[in-house]
Design an enzyme around this catalytic site. Structure first.
Site, PDB file in Angstrom:
ATOM      1  N   ARG A 143      41.131 -22.328   3.760  1.00  0.00           N
ATOM      2  CA  ARG A 143      41.443 -23.720   3.397  1.00  0.00           C
ATOM      3  C   ARG A 143      42.391 -24.343   4.412  1.00  0.00           C
ATOM      4  O   ARG A 143      43.499 -23.832   4.621  1.00  0.00           O
ATOM      5  CB  ARG A 143      42.072 -23.727   2.008  1.00  0.00           C
ATOM      6  CG  ARG A 143      42.252 -25.091   1.404  1.00  0.00           C
ATOM      7  CD  ARG A 143      42.911 -25.001   0.033  1.00  0.00           C
ATOM      8  NE  ARG A 143      42.004 -24.563  -1.016  1.00  0.00           N
ATOM      9  CZ  ARG A 143      42.407 -24.195  -2.240  1.00  0.00           C
ATOM     10  NH1 ARG A 143      43.684 -24.208  -2.555  1.00  0.00           N
ATOM     11  NH2 ARG A 143      41.530 -23.820  -3.145  1.00  0.00           N
TER      12      ARG A 143
ATOM     13  N   ARG B   3      51.750 -26.949  -1.888  1.00  0.00           N
ATOM     14  CA  ARG B   3      50.421 -27.015  -1.280  1.00  0.00           C
ATOM     15  C   ARG B   3      50.267 -28.306  -0.469  1.00  0.00           C
ATOM     16  O   ARG B   3      51.201 -29.060  -0.277  1.00  0.00           O
ATOM     17  CB  ARG B   3      49.358 -26.973  -2.379  1.00  0.00           C
ATOM     18  CG  ARG B   3      49.450 -25.755  -3.312  1.00  0.00           C
ATOM     19  CD  ARG B   3      48.861 -24.544  -2.670  1.00  0.00           C
ATOM     20  NE  ARG B   3      48.775 -23.401  -3.568  1.00  0.00           N
ATOM     21  CZ  ARG B   3      47.706 -23.094  -4.303  1.00  0.00           C
ATOM     22  NH1 ARG B   3      46.646 -23.881  -4.311  1.00  0.00           N
ATOM     23  NH2 ARG B   3      47.689 -22.016  -5.065  1.00  0.00           N
TER      24      ARG B   3
ATOM     25  N   LYS C  84      52.216 -28.691  -6.576  1.00  0.00           N
ATOM     26  CA  LYS C  84      51.392 -29.752  -5.975  1.00  0.00           C
ATOM     27  C   LYS C  84      52.113 -31.091  -5.977  1.00  0.00           C
ATOM     28  O   LYS C  84      52.720 -31.466  -6.976  1.00  0.00           O
ATOM     29  CB  LYS C  84      50.075 -29.846  -6.736  1.00  0.00           C
ATOM     30  CG  LYS C  84      49.300 -28.534  -6.672  1.00  0.00           C
ATOM     31  CD  LYS C  84      47.991 -28.603  -7.402  1.00  0.00           C
ATOM     32  CE  LYS C  84      47.185 -27.333  -7.141  1.00  0.00           C
ATOM     33  NZ  LYS C  84      45.896 -27.363  -7.835  1.00  0.00           N
TER      34      LYS C  84
ATOM     35  N   CYS D 260      34.093 -29.290  -9.390  1.00  0.00           N
ATOM     36  CA  CYS D 260      34.750 -28.240  -8.600  1.00  0.00           C
ATOM     37  C   CYS D 260      33.692 -27.343  -7.957  1.00  0.00           C
ATOM     38  O   CYS D 260      32.498 -27.438  -8.267  1.00  0.00           O
ATOM     39  CB  CYS D 260      35.657 -27.404  -9.494  1.00  0.00           C
ATOM     40  SG  CYS D 260      34.728 -26.330 -10.600  1.00  0.00           S
TER      41      CYS D 260
ATOM     42  N   CYS E 202      35.293 -23.721 -15.130  1.00  0.00           N
ATOM     43  CA  CYS E 202      36.150 -22.948 -16.030  1.00  0.00           C
ATOM     44  C   CYS E 202      37.347 -23.822 -16.415  1.00  0.00           C
ATOM     45  O   CYS E 202      37.534 -24.897 -15.847  1.00  0.00           O
ATOM     46  CB  CYS E 202      36.593 -21.639 -15.372  1.00  0.00           C
ATOM     47  SG  CYS E 202      38.014 -21.796 -14.265  1.00  0.00           S
TER      48      CYS E 202
END
Ligand code: SRM
Ligand code: SF4
Length: 599
Positions: free
Chosen positions: A71, A139, A224, A446, A491
């Site tokens: 990422r 992040r 975040k 997602c 999920c």
């Protein structure tokens, strides 16, 4: 892996070094140990296996098809033409696509162990980094995507870079493992970056014995940060651990309202886990914003739950301490800095504006719809996304911005380049969003299968088909231009941010989703659990009555969100506490009841 062991792995890791280098030096190993996988996340990579192949391989008694997800981290989603070209070229070392993330990053999937070092080094040499893209640290910092050159947006981007710089973890492990100890200057973006805040991979001479912000244990959990400018909430600021909203005085940013304690992860049926929207904490002057961020991060570092990872996010710390207690603790860490009451906030939408717009400096930008953020060259007449953006970067030298809705903005377009951009997009069959329903334009799913190890059902591969069904109903009812926010996740972890959507589908088993209804297109209201299980094939029939009722009952110009709030929630958005009671009561009611009973 138990929570305590993650804490132990961090503690004993010697600056997140562990035995990653040894694991990667051993070419005979196809994958790494679980403890090294824990550490690898801080370096921006996850070990995964191809879940499409898992059952067959297990049956054949073969090992899993291991690979790595990588990422890249880009504050505010900014990426230069050169950086894009490098990412494009690195595709050959992966399964061949680029996945834009809904935190404005880029993921490569399917990187084999032997190629991971080359991929991470390649990203660093492009001037971006993977450092801290995952793991228990701050992040990628999100910021408004539209590259409009006004004071608010320029400052928001600058702030995202300042925050990124302050919260990079400090250890030479990253450079030692991936860059052979070399120091690399990180150039976050070419679009309006203040040279003073260009970030650097931390080199040996900048090492502290212990990380000055994170200590030896780093944070209890991921953290975040997002910056939003009213009325556009594209970064979904209330879903962030820490949010910033600027306040303008005489055309300049005077300061920022700070919000804390948002977060969406939860586990089905585990009532001590749940989504929360962030709450206003206080307002601070611009010069104190990054220090305020540090005081909040260190409060979470010191007060977050380190024994139960499921309850370790800052949203639980805020709940446990209470917003007043949390504020008092943060303020005590800001001696000499004045804080003020938060300003009133007013957001209208989480959407991206798609299409062509002026930047305000004589240049233009074009926001291009990317289905589910997945950039591939589709066969048989589908969009050749990779080729199109490669050509735009290579031939026109234009930078891009990844949006929080996983679309891609082509930025800094001179008026005389517009026709060339349009021609490249048309040549590669990249569609304009004009003919799409407003719902499709804003929907997101997602990643889920086949790469995500946590997914319980399809998401990225399922939502396009679900949207086809939505489109049919919306067009039939004449609602194609009404933005109705549909989000899906494989999920309950909530990566697709489903819990503040008008319709949130949350995977719970193959082809089965929990249905949440009643969030808001503005991102400022949580949805409630409406149905514990909806079978994939029943989605159309399940959502149709809502859409018909909206069509019949709405007042002129009323959005789905406003209609649902007015008619189904007595005009009041549920508070987090009400949401919790709803979920608890409904979950209790539904226990043992028929699967399709409305909750
Ligand atoms: Fe996420 C874990 C993908 C945004 C909440 N997320 C994962 C992992 C790494 C699975 C894993 O732990 O093994 C997924 C990798 C899948 C894959 O194969 O790529 C994953 N998350 C994503 C992305 C790619 C989804 C997307 O469609 O874009 C997003 C990457 C953003 C980035 O660039 O950093 C992504 N994840 C989110 C968001 C939305 C956001 O941040 O705005 C959330 C909800 C907000 C929040 O954090 O509360 C989110 N991801 C989670 C959670 C639940 C955290 C929790 O508090 O319980 C997990 C699981 C965990 O951390 O244990 C998770
Ligand atoms: Fe994976 Fe679940 Fe996140 Fe989807 S929501 S990417 S299935 S962890």
């Amino acid at each position: 892996m138990s929570k305590a062991s993650v804490e132990e792995i961090k503690l004993e890791s010697q600056g997140l070094r562990g035995e990653i280098a040894e694991n990667f030096a051993d070419a005979a190993l196809t994958h790494v140990d679980e403890s090294e996988n824990v550490l690898l996340k801080f370096h921006g990579s996850y070990q995964q296996d191809d879940r499409d192949l898992r059952a067959a391989l297990t049956k054949e008694k073969k090992e899993k098809a291991w690979s790595f997800m990588v990422r890249s981290k880009m504050p505010g989603g900014r990426i230069s033409a050169q950086q894009w070209l490098i990412h494009h070229d690195l595709c050959v070392l992966s399964e061949g696509s680029l996945r834009l993330t809904n935190r404005q990053g880029i993921q490569l999937h399917g990187v084999l162990k032997g190629n991971l070092k080359a991929v991470i080094a390649g990203i660093c040499h492009s001037g971006l980094t993977t450092m801290g893209a995952c793991g228990d640290v701050v992040r990628n910092t999100m910021a408004p995507a539209a590259p409009i050159k006004d004071a608010a947006r320029l400052d928001a981007q600058l702030l995202s870079e300042e925050i990124s710089q302050r919260f990079l973890w400090r250890s030479s492990a990253y450079a030692d493992i991936w860059l052979d100890g070399e120091k690399i200057d990180l150039d976050w973006a070419e679009v309006d970056v203040n040279p003073d805040v260009r970030a650097k991979t931390i080199a040996k001479d900048e090492m502290a014995a212990e990380d000055p912000i994170y200590g030896k244990l780093y944070l209890p959990r991921k953290f975040k940060v997002g910056i939003a400018i009213e009325p556009q909430n594209d970064v979904d600021v209330f879903s962030q651990d820490l949010g910033f909203i600027p306040h303008m005085v005489d055309g300049n940013v005077e300061g920022y309202t700070v919000t804390v304690g948002g977060g969406f992860g939860m586990s089905h049926g585990q009532l001590n886990t749940r989504p929360f929207l962030a709450q206003p904490l206080f307002y601070v002057k611009r010069e104190n914003v990054v220090d305020a961020a540090e005081a909040i991060v260190t409060t979470q570092r010191d007060h977050g739950n380190r024994t139960e990872r499921k309850n370790a996010r800052m949203k639980y710390t805020v709940q446990t301490m209470g917003i007043d207690g949390f504020r008092a603790e943060v303020v005590s860490r800001l001696p000499g800095i004045e804080t003020f009451p938060a300003k009133p906030l007013n957001f209208a939408t989480v959407e991206d504006n798609l299409g062509w717009f002026e930047q305000g400096d004589g240049k233009l930008f074009c926001a291009v719809y990317i289905s589910m953020g997945r950039l591939t060259n589709r066969e048989e007449g589908g969009p050749q996304y990779l080729d199109a953006f490669n050509e735009i970067a290579r031939d026109l030298g234009l930078p891009f911005v990844v949006t929080p809705n996983t679309n891609l903005i082509i930025a800094e377009v001179a008026p005389e380049q517009k026709a060339a951009v349009d021609a490249i997009l048309a040549k590669h069959q990249v569609p304009h969003a004009d003919g799409m329903t407003a719902t499709r334009r804003v929907a997101h799913a997602c990643v889920a299968l086949p790469t995500c190890g946590l997914s319980l059902s399809e998401s990225e591969r399922a939502l396009p088909g679900v949207l086809d069904e939505f489109d049919t109903i919306l067009r039939e009812l004449g609602l194609e231009n009404d933005p109705i926010l549909v989000r899906m996740t494989g999920c309950p972890n909530g990566c697709g941010r489903p819990y503040n959507a008008d319709f949130g589908f949350v995977g719970r088993a193959p082809n089965k989703y929990a249905l949440f209804v009643g969030g808001s297109i503005a991102g400022d209201r949580l949805a409630g659990l409406e149905q514990k299980v909806v079978i994939r094939g029943d989605i159309s029939a399940t959502v149709r009555p809502y859409l018909e009722a909206y069509k019949a009952e709405r007042t002129a110009g009323e959005t789905f969100s406003a209609w649902f709030g007015r008619t189904r929630q007595n005009g009041e958005a549920p508070t987090p506490e009400q949401f919790h009671i709803e979920l608890t009561e409904r979950a209790a009611k539904l226990a043992g009841a028929k699967a399709d009973e409305a909750g």
